[in-house]
Design a protein around this motif. Structure first.
Motif, mmCIF file in Angstrom:
data_model
loop_
_atom_site.group_PDB
_atom_site.id
_atom_site.type_symbol
_atom_site.label_atom_id
_atom_site.label_comp_id
_atom_site.label_asym_id
_atom_site.label_seq_id
_atom_site.Cartn_x
_atom_site.Cartn_y
_atom_site.Cartn_z
ATOM 1 N N PHE A 1 82.170 -9.977 11.041
ATOM 2 C CA PHE A 1 83.021 -11.584 10.844
ATOM 3 C C PHE A 1 81.907 -11.940 9.877
ATOM 4 N N ALA A 2 82.807 -11.619 8.708
ATOM 5 C CA ALA A 2 82.628 -12.404 7.408
ATOM 6 C C ALA A 2 81.854 -13.346 7.125
ATOM 7 N N LYS A 3 82.801 -14.542 7.716
ATOM 8 C CA LYS A 3 82.647 -15.817 8.134
ATOM 9 C C LYS A 3 80.618 -16.893 8.201
ATOM 10 N N ILE A 4 80.408 -15.556 9.111
ATOM 11 C CA ILE A 4 78.796 -15.426 9.715
ATOM 12 C C ILE A 4 77.903 -15.170 8.347
ATOM 13 N N TRP A 5 78.250 -14.249 7.562
ATOM 14 C CA TRP A 5 77.797 -13.611 6.623
ATOM 15 C C TRP A 5 78.254 -15.064 5.367
ATOM 16 N N LEU A 6 78.999 -15.295 5.114
ATOM 17 C CA LEU A 6 78.950 -16.595 3.891
ATOM 18 C C LEU A 6 78.649 -17.757 4.382
ATOM 19 N N LEU A 7 78.571 -18.053 5.361
ATOM 20 C CA LEU A 7 77.912 -19.310 5.398
ATOM 21 C C LEU A 7 76.364 -18.558 6.015
ATOM 22 N N ALA A 8 75.568 -17.953 5.645
ATOM 23 C CA ALA A 8 74.934 -16.893 5.304
ATOM 24 C C ALA A 8 74.158 -17.866 4.295
ATOM 25 N N ALA A 9 74.908 -16.854 2.919
ATOM 26 C CA ALA A 9 74.865 -17.363 1.982
ATOM 27 C C ALA A 9 74.959 -17.933 0.885
ATOM 28 N N LEU A 10 75.742 -19.353 1.962
ATOM 29 C CA LEU A 10 75.763 -20.344 1.343
ATOM 30 C C LEU A 10 74.979 -21.265 1.474
ATOM 31 N N LEU A 11 74.345 -20.896 3.016
ATOM 32 C CA LEU A 11 73.091 -22.293 3.229
ATOM 33 C C LEU A 11 72.195 -21.664 2.005
ATOM 34 N N GLU A 12 71.706 -20.365 1.466
ATOM 35 C CA GLU A 12 70.843 -20.007 0.898
ATOM 36 C C GLU A 12 71.688 -20.363 -0.695
ATOM 37 N N ILE A 13 72.734 -20.815 -0.880
ATOM 38 C CA ILE A 13 73.058 -21.332 -2.490
ATOM 39 C C ILE A 13 72.369 -22.572 -2.374
ATOM 40 N N ARG A 14 73.045 -23.495 -0.822
ATOM 41 C CA ARG A 14 73.040 -24.603 -1.425
ATOM 42 C C ARG A 14 71.221 -25.417 -1.146
ATOM 43 N N GLN A 15 70.259 -24.062 -0.438
ATOM 44 C CA GLN A 15 68.422 -23.960 -0.681
ATOM 45 C C GLN A 15 68.119 -23.438 -1.987
ATOM 46 N N LEU A 16 69.252 -23.445 -3.704
ATOM 47 C CA LEU A 16 68.854 -23.000 -4.565
ATOM 48 C C LEU A 16 68.205 -21.473 -4.329
ATOM 49 N N ASN A 17 68.514 -20.860 -3.547
ATOM 50 C CA ASN A 17 67.999 -19.511 -3.082
ATOM 51 C C ASN A 17 68.949 -18.547 -3.441
ATOM 52 N N LEU A 18 69.040 -18.441 -5.091
ATOM 53 C CA LEU A 18 70.297 -17.118 -6.039
ATOM 54 C C LEU A 18 69.702 -15.962 -5.360
ATOM 55 N N LYS B 1 84.482 -13.986 -2.045
ATOM 56 C CA LYS B 1 83.102 -15.312 -2.574
ATOM 57 C C LYS B 1 82.469 -14.530 -3.410
ATOM 58 N N TYR B 2 81.812 -13.299 -2.841
ATOM 59 C CA TYR B 2 80.602 -12.947 -4.163
ATOM 60 C C TYR B 2 81.086 -12.930 -5.101
ATOM 61 N N ILE B 3 82.098 -12.446 -5.449
ATOM 62 C CA ILE B 3 82.454 -12.356 -7.330
ATOM 63 C C ILE B 3 83.120 -13.710 -7.803
ATOM 64 N N GLU B 4 83.482 -14.743 -7.088
ATOM 65 C CA GLU B 4 84.007 -15.874 -6.992
ATOM 66 C C GLU B 4 82.092 -16.997 -7.073
ATOM 67 N N ILE B 5 81.928 -16.458 -6.626
ATOM 68 C CA ILE B 5 79.758 -17.084 -6.887
ATOM 69 C C ILE B 5 79.504 -16.761 -8.157
ATOM 70 N N GLU B 6 79.254 -15.111 -8.798
ATOM 71 C CA GLU B 6 79.207 -14.068 -9.632
ATOM 72 C C GLU B 6 79.677 -14.942 -10.867
ATOM 73 N N LEU B 7 81.003 -15.089 -11.464
ATOM 74 C CA LEU B 7 82.003 -15.993 -12.280
ATOM 75 C C LEU B 7 81.361 -17.057 -12.467
ATOM 76 N N ASN B 8 81.634 -17.911 -11.174
ATOM 77 C CA ASN B 8 81.083 -19.185 -11.955
ATOM 78 C C ASN B 8 79.191 -19.756 -12.699
ATOM 79 N N LEU B 9 79.265 -17.920 -12.143
ATOM 80 C CA LEU B 9 77.811 -18.611 -12.550
ATOM 81 C C LEU B 9 77.472 -17.555 -14.080
ATOM 82 N N GLY B 10 78.588 -17.047 -13.988
ATOM 83 C CA GLY B 10 79.319 -16.448 -15.497
ATOM 84 C C GLY B 10 78.335 -14.855 -15.630
ATOM 85 N N ASN B 11 77.920 -14.284 -14.694
ATOM 86 C CA ASN B 11 77.679 -13.574 -15.206
ATOM 87 C C ASN B 11 78.886 -12.055 -14.832
ATOM 88 N N PHE B 12 78.957 -11.877 -15.859
ATOM 89 C CA PHE B 12 80.382 -10.859 -16.023
ATOM 90 C C PHE B 12 80.124 -9.535 -15.845
#
Length: 190
Positions: free
Chosen positions: A75-92, A114-125
């Protein structure tokens, strides 16, 4: 669970959630697991948003990800929610680790996007390029991914790299939507 949540007794709420998640589906079929996964998601979101216990929410996502039979389905959803929790906790780094594990265990379009979107927003080309390479290695027929990779190169004013991406894309033996790819390539050349 909703009744207990409206009453507000944290111990009772946790007890009901624990009893619910203890009922693991007996067979590894996705249709049986879908509702079960939403129990885990609701429990983790309750812990994060209502109870304010981030560590417990983190543990719930971790436990749930260990329970899922990833070789049969995921389930991609559970992976993404777990990663987004870490991002909200500033644990990149924690989020990157989760998404990297997701790609290794059960690659899916949603996870790559989603992973590409996150890295793109951070400017990690450079990291975006590596992710696109993994994405296209996993799914070389995906015209959407080829087009987005070319758009990344275009946005970085890398004309030769952009053209090279398109050339690699049209050389693929099978493509899911070649008209999309060819249109993007022609528009680029114009």
């Amino acid at each position: 669970m909703r009744l207990e949540e409206s009453a507000g007794n944290k111990d009772r709420i946790r007890e009901v959630y624990e009893r619910a998640i203890a009922n693991v589906p007996p067979v590894p079929e996705k249709r049986y697991w879908q509702r079960y996964i939403y129990l885990w998601i609701n429990y983790a979101l309750y812990e994060e948003l209502d109870a304010g216990d981030m560590e417990r929410a983190r543990d719930l996502y971790r436990e749930c990800l260990q329970l899922i039979p990833h070789k049969k389905f995921s389930f991609a959803k559970i992976w993404l929610l777990a990663a987004l929790l870490e991002i909200r906790q500033l644990n990149l780094e924690g989020a990157r680790k989760i998404l990297g594990t997701a790609i290794a265990k059960s690659p899916k379009d949603k996870i790559f996007k989603k992973y590409i979107e996150i890295e793109l927003n951070l400017g990690n080309f450079d990291r975006c390029r590596k992710l696109y390479e993994k994405y296209l290695h996993w799914s070389p027929e995906n015209c959407y991914a080829w087009t987005k990779y070319a758009e990344l190169e275009k946005s970085l004013c890398e004309t030769e790299r952009n053209r090279a991406v398109f050339e690699l894309a049209i050389a693929q033996p099978a493509l899911d939507m070649p008209e999309l790819l060819w249109k993007a390539y022609i528009d680029f050349e114009l």
